[in-house]
Scaffold this active site. Structure first.
Site, PDB file in Angstrom:
ATOM      1  N   GLU A 330      -2.464   7.086   0.356  1.00 37.74           N
ATOM      2  CA  GLU A 330      -3.607   6.433   1.003  1.00 37.74           C
ATOM      3  C   GLU A 330      -4.407   7.370   1.915  1.00 37.74           C
ATOM      4  O   GLU A 330      -4.480   7.187   3.124  1.00 37.74           O
ATOM      5  CB  GLU A 330      -3.092   5.219   1.779  1.00 37.74           C
ATOM      6  CG  GLU A 330      -2.327   4.264   0.886  1.00 37.74           C
ATOM      7  CD  GLU A 330      -1.566   3.167   1.646  1.00 37.74           C
ATOM      8  OE1 GLU A 330      -1.798   2.993   2.846  1.00 37.74           O
ATOM      9  OE2 GLU A 330      -0.735   2.500   1.013  1.00 37.74           O
ATOM     10  N   ASN A 371      -0.661   8.459  -4.292  1.00 39.51           N
ATOM     11  CA  ASN A 371      -0.504   7.000  -4.344  1.00 39.51           C
ATOM     12  C   ASN A 371      -1.510   6.347  -3.404  1.00 39.51           C
ATOM     13  O   ASN A 371      -1.683   6.773  -2.257  1.00 39.51           O
ATOM     14  CB  ASN A 371       0.931   6.657  -3.899  1.00 39.51           C
ATOM     15  CG  ASN A 371       1.269   5.193  -4.088  1.00 39.51           C
ATOM     16  OD1 ASN A 371       1.039   4.642  -5.163  1.00 39.51           O
ATOM     17  ND2 ASN A 371       1.794   4.572  -3.048  1.00 39.51           N
ATOM     18  N   HIS A 407      -1.874  -3.942  -4.966  1.00 40.26           N
ATOM     19  CA  HIS A 407      -1.624  -5.105  -4.081  1.00 40.26           C
ATOM     20  C   HIS A 407      -2.829  -6.023  -4.236  1.00 40.26           C
ATOM     21  O   HIS A 407      -3.900  -5.768  -3.677  1.00 40.26           O
ATOM     22  CB  HIS A 407      -1.499  -4.653  -2.619  1.00 40.26           C
ATOM     23  CG  HIS A 407      -0.293  -3.839  -2.312  1.00 40.26           C
ATOM     24  ND1 HIS A 407       0.994  -4.359  -2.329  1.00 40.26           N
ATOM     25  CD2 HIS A 407      -0.157  -2.533  -1.983  1.00 40.26           C
ATOM     26  CE1 HIS A 407       1.867  -3.403  -2.013  1.00 40.26           C
ATOM     27  NE2 HIS A 407       1.193  -2.284  -1.807  1.00 40.26           N
ATOM     28  N   GLU A 437       3.004  -0.611  -6.773  1.00 45.25           N
ATOM     29  CA  GLU A 437       3.394  -1.568  -5.724  1.00 45.25           C
ATOM     30  C   GLU A 437       2.830  -2.962  -6.015  1.00 45.25           C
ATOM     31  O   GLU A 437       2.333  -3.651  -5.154  1.00 45.25           O
ATOM     32  CB  GLU A 437       2.913  -1.082  -4.349  1.00 45.25           C
ATOM     33  CG  GLU A 437       3.372   0.319  -4.002  1.00 45.25           C
ATOM     34  CD  GLU A 437       3.000   0.749  -2.592  1.00 45.25           C
ATOM     35  OE1 GLU A 437       2.561  -0.109  -1.804  1.00 45.25           O
ATOM     36  OE2 GLU A 437       3.138   1.943  -2.258  1.00 45.25           O
ATOM     37  N   ASP A 439       1.956  -6.612  -6.319  1.00 44.66           N
ATOM     38  CA  ASP A 439       2.259  -7.972  -5.865  1.00 44.66           C
ATOM     39  C   ASP A 439       0.927  -8.711  -5.838  1.00 44.66           C
ATOM     40  O   ASP A 439      -0.142  -8.097  -5.809  1.00 44.66           O
ATOM     41  CB  ASP A 439       2.984  -8.020  -4.512  1.00 44.66           C
ATOM     42  CG  ASP A 439       2.358  -7.152  -3.430  1.00 44.66           C
ATOM     43  OD1 ASP A 439       3.102  -6.681  -2.534  1.00 44.66           O
ATOM     44  OD2 ASP A 439       1.118  -6.940  -3.461  1.00 44.66           O
TER      45      ASP A 439
END
Ligand code: G3I
Length: 514
Positions: A330, A371, A407, A437, A439
């Protein structure tokens, strides 16, 4: 009859594998052919004769089978078989007159793998036995005739039959007339052949989830249920700076080793997460003090040395157990500008290249990822990451892939329509890709669980369709411990470890029923 049976067996095998199972076509024009015995036709199909081999090296994720669309192109009685090879496994299957699809349940690990087919005409044992018997009978007959004295070409009797022959007057025949030999065209052997019309590799997409040592030994279901569902894990917090180097120069790997060693003991693949980020750093990094506990401002060379010591020690500690790392997390804002974290402020944007070079120095075998979240579906953030990756590649910085955190909020809409071109753009830069990741913030209540499942399914489908996309990791696996909070219901299993529609969707897309 055998052909029919084989055809239905193949059909049955293919039916056992859910339609959504990823059967990825091997382009026929990518197949090398053995000279002479394989003929490439105008429509792209290949006509194979016995002895032909077609082969190629093919990038697969997790091979679970090979299937070929074929058609016999002869009326020979001979049996034919095709031997398929995938990596170091091989199997043979007869090709009868009615065979249209042949299937071989071969497995191979992810990577670039040799795929080949070889057509052979197995010795037809029964036919050969009959032929051999005929030959023996003919030979015996010949021998008996000889023994009975049948004159040989020069009129002389030979062997036991000599006396009998001697009793029979030998007629003078006068000069032998040469009888014109009747040209009897020898029957041409039947030319067997098989048309190869398609070739596919059946593969599955590894599905991982984040786990944290915080629940190890606390919740009897947490570790017990994981291995039956997932192929690997990412330690959620245990490899972050605050956990591995809480004090400068003092490394603590107990929590990381606990998760990593448990994973390996249970046959689970491990992703390392994360070496350089602007969260969960130790206090001495973000709030350095000098000897009098006064505020200390890092000099560039000092912070480079701090980063170097951290990365070299952490990656070296897990070398051989962690095959891939999120090196930098990030680094960009959604407007495409660099995040003004301590690394950027003190070292400058070069901190990213430095982190990758140090990770590579510590473990040259490890696959190294950038990432990030919020860049999965295009826009200035995406462009900034693409420009960075392109620049790192031009500098020869060892970066292997990008992590699309994913996400999502349930209101994301058809996000994968916008993800596909982004995934292709990174693939075009030679990047491996992972959903790292996943979700989906579905909020409380059950009314959004179907929509959540559809979004899971779409993300899995988008990853399956992009060969550069190698793996999906959900950020946790039970809502009970989600970083979002259990009421957001973001994960594939509910708070009682019951599979949600999202899990069914993920399963049906990412994995064959194997
Ligand atoms: O370790 C302390 C513990 O000693 C203390 O008692 C407890 C109560 O405050 O806090 C514990 O630290 C928490 C830490 O997780 C470990 O559990 C922090 O407060 C908490 O903020 C931290 O949250 C993590 C978050 O990153 C930090 O930003 C989440 O668990 C983790 O899932 C989340 O993961 C990140 C990825 O690493 C990068 N991508 C985004 C993702 C979600 O933010």
């Amino acid at each position: 009859m055998a052909g029919n049976r084989q055809f239905f067996v193949s059909l049955l095998l293919l039916m056992l594998v859910p339609a959504a199972a990823q059967a990825r076509d091997v382009p026929l024009n990518s197949l090398g052919t053995s000279a002479g015995k394989a003929q490439r036709r105008a429509d792209g199909t290949l006509l194979l004769r016995p002895g032909a081999t077609v082969r190629t090296d093919f990038a697969i994720r997790d091979g679970h089978g090979v299937s070929a669309q074929v058609e016999r192109r002869d009326r020979c009685s001979t049996n034919l078989q095709v031997t398929a090879r995938l990596g170091d496994q091989a199997a043979s299957s007869p090709i009868g007159r009615t065979t249209r699809t042949a299937f071989w349940g071969l497995t191979a690990p992810a990577g670039t793998t040799r795929v080949s087919l070889t057509l052979t005409q197995p010795r037809d044992r029964a036919k050969n036995a009959r032929t051999k018997k005929r030959r023996v009978r003919a030979k015996t007959r010949g021998a008996r005739t000889k023994a009975r004295g049948k004159p040989n070409a020069r009129g002389k009797a030979k062997g036991r039959g000599k006396a009998k022959a001697a009793r029979r007057p030998v007629r003078s025949r006068g000069p032998r007339r040469k009888r014109p030999r009747r040209k009897v065209a020898a029957a041409r052997p039947c030319q067997a052949s098989v048309l190869l019309k398609g070739l596919t590799v059946l593969e599955r997409l590894p599905v991982n989830a984040a786990m944290t040592a915080a629940h190890f030994g606390q919740d009897p279901f947490y570790q017990a249920l994981f291995p039956q569902h997932f192929d690997g894990l990412t330690p959620e917090n245990e490899l972050k700076w605050e956990s591995t180097e809480p004090q400068q120069g003092q490394f603590t790997f107990e929590a990381g080793d606990r998760v990593v060693n448990w994973a390996i003991a249970n046959g689970e693949y491990v992703r390392g997460h994360v070496l350089v980020w602007d969260f969960q750093n130790s206090d001495y990094v973000t709030n350095p003090k000098d000897f009098y506990l006064l505020q200390h401002h890092w000099k560039r060379a000092e912070l480079i040395a701090v980063m170097q010591e951290h990365i070299l020690n952490v990656v070296a500690h897990f070398r051989g157990r962690i095959p891939e790392w999120d090196v930098v997390n990030e680094a960009f804002n959604d407007d495409g500008s660099y995040k003004n974290n301590v690394w950027y402020q003190v070292i400058g944007p070069e901190y990213i290249a430095l982190a990758f070079r140090l990770a590579h120095q510590a473990d040259p075998q490890a696959k190294l990822f950038y990432n990030d979240l919020g860049y999965e579906a295009g826009g200035p953030h995406t462009q900034a990451v693409l420009n960075m990756v392109r620049s790192l590649r031009e500098q020869g910085v060892p970066i292997d892939g990008v992590g699309l955190e994913s996400h999502f909020d349930i209101s994301a809409g058809p996000v994968t329509d916008r993800m596909r071109p982004v995934m292709q753009a990174f693939a075009d830069l030679g990047m491996a890709e992972e959903i790292t990741e996943l979700d989906v913030n579905a909020g409380p209540g059950t009314d959004k669980l179907a929509a959540e499942a559809e979004l899971y399914r779409q993300v899995a489908r988008a990853c399956l369709e992009q060969i550069a996309c190698q793996r999906i990791t959900t950020w946790g696996y039970t809502d009970r411990y989600s970083w979002l909070g259990s009421d957001r219901q973001g994960l594939p299993f509910d708070v009682n470890y019951q599979p949600k529609p999202a899990w069914q969707a993920l399963q049906s897309e990412a994995r064959p029923g194997i």
